[in-house]
Design a protein around this motif. Structure first.
Motif, mmCIF file in Angstrom:
data_model
loop_
_atom_site.group_PDB
_atom_site.id
_atom_site.type_symbol
_atom_site.label_atom_id
_atom_site.label_comp_id
_atom_site.label_asym_id
_atom_site.label_seq_id
_atom_site.Cartn_x
_atom_site.Cartn_y
_atom_site.Cartn_z
ATOM 1 N N LYS A 13 46.725 18.985 108.705
ATOM 2 C CA LYS A 13 46.822 17.679 108.056
ATOM 3 C C LYS A 13 45.465 17.380 107.449
ATOM 4 N N GLU A 14 45.472 17.030 106.178
ATOM 5 C CA GLU A 14 44.198 16.801 105.491
ATOM 6 C C GLU A 14 44.208 15.464 104.781
ATOM 7 N N LYS A 15 43.024 14.928 104.636
ATOM 8 C CA LYS A 15 42.855 13.691 103.882
ATOM 9 C C LYS A 15 43.150 13.989 102.416
ATOM 10 N N PHE A 16 43.868 13.074 101.786
ATOM 11 C CA PHE A 16 44.219 13.304 100.371
ATOM 12 C C PHE A 16 43.102 12.794 99.463
ATOM 13 N N ILE A 17 42.497 13.737 98.747
ATOM 14 C CA ILE A 17 41.460 13.366 97.775
ATOM 15 C C ILE A 17 41.867 13.975 96.429
ATOM 16 N N PRO A 18 42.314 13.134 95.498
ATOM 17 C CA PRO A 18 42.760 13.699 94.217
ATOM 18 C C PRO A 18 41.596 14.231 93.386
ATOM 19 N N VAL A 19 41.935 15.143 92.484
ATOM 20 C CA VAL A 19 40.913 15.742 91.621
ATOM 21 C C VAL A 19 40.220 14.639 90.814
ATOM 22 N N ARG A 20 41.038 13.752 90.234
ATOM 23 C CA ARG A 20 40.454 12.650 89.461
ATOM 24 C C ARG A 20 40.772 11.353 90.185
ATOM 25 N N LYS A 220 49.751 23.413 81.567
ATOM 26 C CA LYS A 220 49.819 22.719 80.281
ATOM 27 C C LYS A 220 49.759 21.200 80.467
ATOM 28 N N TYR A 221 50.562 20.694 81.404
ATOM 29 C CA TYR A 221 50.683 19.240 81.510
ATOM 30 C C TYR A 221 49.725 18.603 82.513
ATOM 31 N N LEU A 222 49.251 19.412 83.473
ATOM 32 C CA LEU A 222 48.469 18.786 84.548
ATOM 33 C C LEU A 222 47.062 19.354 84.702
ATOM 34 N N GLY A 223 46.785 20.453 84.007
ATOM 35 C CA GLY A 223 45.451 21.048 84.130
ATOM 36 C C GLY A 223 45.480 22.250 85.056
ATOM 37 N N GLU A 224 44.348 22.965 85.112
ATOM 38 C CA GLU A 224 44.327 24.239 85.851
ATOM 39 C C GLU A 224 44.372 24.038 87.360
ATOM 40 N N THR A 225 43.759 22.950 87.840
ATOM 41 C CA THR A 225 43.847 22.642 89.271
ATOM 42 C C THR A 225 44.580 21.309 89.417
ATOM 43 N N ILE A 226 45.668 21.323 90.181
ATOM 44 C CA ILE A 226 46.431 20.077 90.320
ATOM 45 C C ILE A 226 46.379 19.592 91.766
ATOM 46 N N ASP A 227 46.805 18.350 91.956
ATOM 47 C CA ASP A 227 46.728 17.767 93.295
ATOM 48 C C ASP A 227 47.858 18.251 94.204
ATOM 49 N N ILE A 228 49.097 17.997 93.783
ATOM 50 C CA ILE A 228 50.233 18.276 94.678
ATOM 51 C C ILE A 228 51.253 19.173 93.984
ATOM 52 N N HIS A 229 51.747 20.159 94.718
ATOM 53 C CA HIS A 229 52.857 20.972 94.226
ATOM 54 C C HIS A 229 53.889 21.003 95.354
ATOM 55 N N SER A 230 55.137 20.713 95.002
ATOM 56 C CA SER A 230 56.138 20.604 96.066
ATOM 57 C C SER A 230 57.414 21.357 95.743
ATOM 58 N N GLY A 231 58.226 21.486 96.771
ATOM 59 C CA GLY A 231 59.529 22.141 96.634
ATOM 60 C C GLY A 231 60.072 22.404 98.029
ATOM 61 N N GLY A 232 61.249 23.003 98.087
ATOM 62 C CA GLY A 232 61.840 23.347 99.385
ATOM 63 C C GLY A 232 61.056 24.491 100.019
ATOM 64 N N VAL A 233 61.177 24.597 101.344
ATOM 65 C CA VAL A 233 60.386 25.581 102.093
ATOM 66 C C VAL A 233 60.723 27.026 101.676
ATOM 67 N N ASP A 234 61.927 27.225 101.149
ATOM 68 C CA ASP A 234 62.300 28.580 100.686
ATOM 69 C C ASP A 234 61.462 29.003 99.477
ATOM 70 N N LEU A 235 60.835 28.045 98.819
ATOM 71 C CA LEU A 235 60.042 28.402 97.638
ATOM 72 C C LEU A 235 58.647 28.909 98.014
#
Ligand code: AMP
Ligand code: ZN
Length: 473
Positions: A13-20, A220-235
């Motif tokens: 569990k980590e503290k959420f610190i966004p890129v911007r 393209k839409y979010l930049g080379e490093t993004i904050d959150i990427h999500s999906g089902g655990v199978d992904l």
């Protein structure tokens, strides 16, 4: 207040610190649009809709990207089976996706990009990976080339799914028609085959592999490093492992700071999936259960736990929604009836404040909607208790209404915008028109009115005392 997420990359569990500061870049893997989505697919759509809403509520400016996979083997097979083109199939199921997603209260993504509209970006990222020496081209008999990612050339491979190359090797498969150097390698680009859609590329005509589209559209839409990427655990594996390898190999920068995966929705202890045939489409589910109940059912569990899809759970959620709705409508009616109000609201405010603080605490703690919905029901119990009082101060009404509106804005399980009486006049008029149509034996029109109302969540009941209506929440 500190927002914490369980990050699958670090397994902590980590503290959420966004890129911007103040902004969140959020990419969620979307559906492959070859069919209606099922209620298992609906889990990430609903869960991450709520996470996005919560981040917005917390004041972040969120750019939420959810893609449509509109080219892959499943798309091609289904289009061929129906005798239509792949783009026609995609168009149809994107439309169907929105019908279900809108009905389930899932806010539309800020950007909903389609793979086939991003060939230039896909090709450009593949070129970068080739230049860095992490991919290779294999010429195929058609003269066009396949491009594969060279897994062993990329040392960090396996870091998301926590697998060593030896473990991965044991599970690796070579698909028919693939001519890769190593079973671990995966396709970035597939050379054209007869009867398949294809696009021009530096390696001849072909189409992209599945994983590369998310890498291309995310950057393209979010930049080379993004904050959150999500999906089902199978992904997690192989899709996200591959996305991460491709993107980081291309840019040399971290691809995603927080990886969030939802647990499976199970049916009879097995993952619900199209391939097992044990699925219920979201379309069928919302004919059976109120959409708000489907949302509440998903939120009643922690997003990382598996949940079992069983009628009892859905019915319990439907009961819960009725309780929430009753509290809301009783509050509105009581306010109208007793607007003059007096008395001391302080004890109410104090109790509500304590509950509200807990709400933020649990939501901040890895987005624990299971605890949050529990607190929402405590708020409802509190409001209901106060509604029994003879004298109610105006402050009580204002604060209680504001609180319920706020929780609904985040969780979307009360439906405060669906005020039961707002459309009453229109509904009554249509019921009269339907009665007249039935008398005139114009059943086509009377059925049309009933179906239209149903599509808007209004159920008609013909009783000996005339036609009654109620809302399907
Ligand atoms: P797909 O269209 O198969 O790529 O799936 C869309 C989303 O649904 C992905 O995030 C999958 O991980 C997720 N998903 C698929 N099946 C389930 C399931 N049974 N439970 C939870 N999530 C699922
Ligand atoms: Zn993806």
């Amino acid at each position: 207040m500190t927002l914490m997420f369980y990050n699958d990359l670090t397994r902590t569990k980590e503290k959420f610190i966004p890129v911007r500061e103040g902004r969140v870049s959020f990419y969620s893997c979307g559906p492959t649009v070859y069919d209606y989505f099922h209620i298992g697919n609906a889990r990430p759509f609903i869960i991450f809709d709520v996470l996005r809403r919560y981040l917005e509520h917390r004041g972040y400016e969120v750019t939420f990207v959810q893609n449509f996979t509109d080219i892959d083997d499943k798309m091609i097979h289904r289009a061929n089976a129906e005798g239509i083109t792949v783009p026609r199939l995609a168009e149809r199921f994107i439309e169907e996706y929105y019908k279900d997603a809108d009905a389930l209260g899932i806010h539309r993504a800020t950007i909903a990009p389609r793979a086939t509209e991003h060939m230039a970006e896909i090709i450009s990222i593949i070129i970068k990976i080739l230049r860095k020496g992490h991919a290779y081209i294999v010429e195929t008999p058609s003269g066009s080339g396949d491009v594969y990612f060279d897994v062993k050339s990329y040392a960090p491979y396996g870091k998301l799914s926590k697998q060593s190359l030896d473990e991965l090797e044991a599970g690796a498969r070579v698909e028919v028609g693939e001519v890769k150097r190593d079973p671990l390698d995966f396709a970035l680009w597939k050379a054209e085959k007869p009867g398949e859609p294809s696009w021009e590329s530096p390696w001849g005509r072909g189409r992209p592999g599945w994983h590369i589209e998310c890498s291309a559209m995310s950057s393209k839409y979010l930049g080379e490093t993004i904050d959150i990427h999500s999906g089902g655990v199978d992904l997690t594996f192989p899709h996200h492992e591959n996305e991460m390898a491709q993107s980081e190999a291309a840019t040399g920068k971290p691809f995603v700071n927080y990886w969030l995966h939802n647990g499976f929705l199970l049916i009879d202890k097995e993952k619900m999936s199209k391939s097992l045939g044990n699925f219920m489409t979201a379309r069928a589910a919302r004919e059976k259960y109120p959409p708000l109940a489907i949302r509440l059912f998903m939120l009643n569990a922690h997003y990382r736990s598996p949940i079992n899809f069983a009628p009892e759970g859905l019915e319990q959620a439907a009961g819960g929604v009725t309780r929430l709705r009753n509290c809301w409508t009783n509050l509105l009616h009581a306010r109208q009836a007793r607007a003059e109000g007096d008395g001391d609201a302080a004890p109410f405010l104090e109790e509500l404040k304590a509950l509200d603080e807990r709400f933020y605490e649990v939501m901040d703690d890895d987005f624990n909607t299971a605890a949050a919905t529990g607190i929402l029901f405590e708020v409802v119990r509190l409001v209901n208790t106060w509604l029994k009082r003879e004298r109610l101060p105006l402050t009580f009404f204002e604060v209680a209404e504001g609180a319920l509106r706020k929780y609904d804005e985040i969780l979307g399980v009360i439906g405060v915008e669906v005020t039961p009486d707002a459309d009453a006049d229109k509904i009554e008029r249509l019921i009269k028109e339907r009665g007249a149509a039935r008398k005139a034996k114009n059943f086509a029109r009377s059925d049309e009115i009933r179906d239209d109302l149903l599509a808007h969540g209004v159920i008609l009941e013909d009783t000996p005392h005339g036609t009654k209506w109620k809302r399907k929440f």
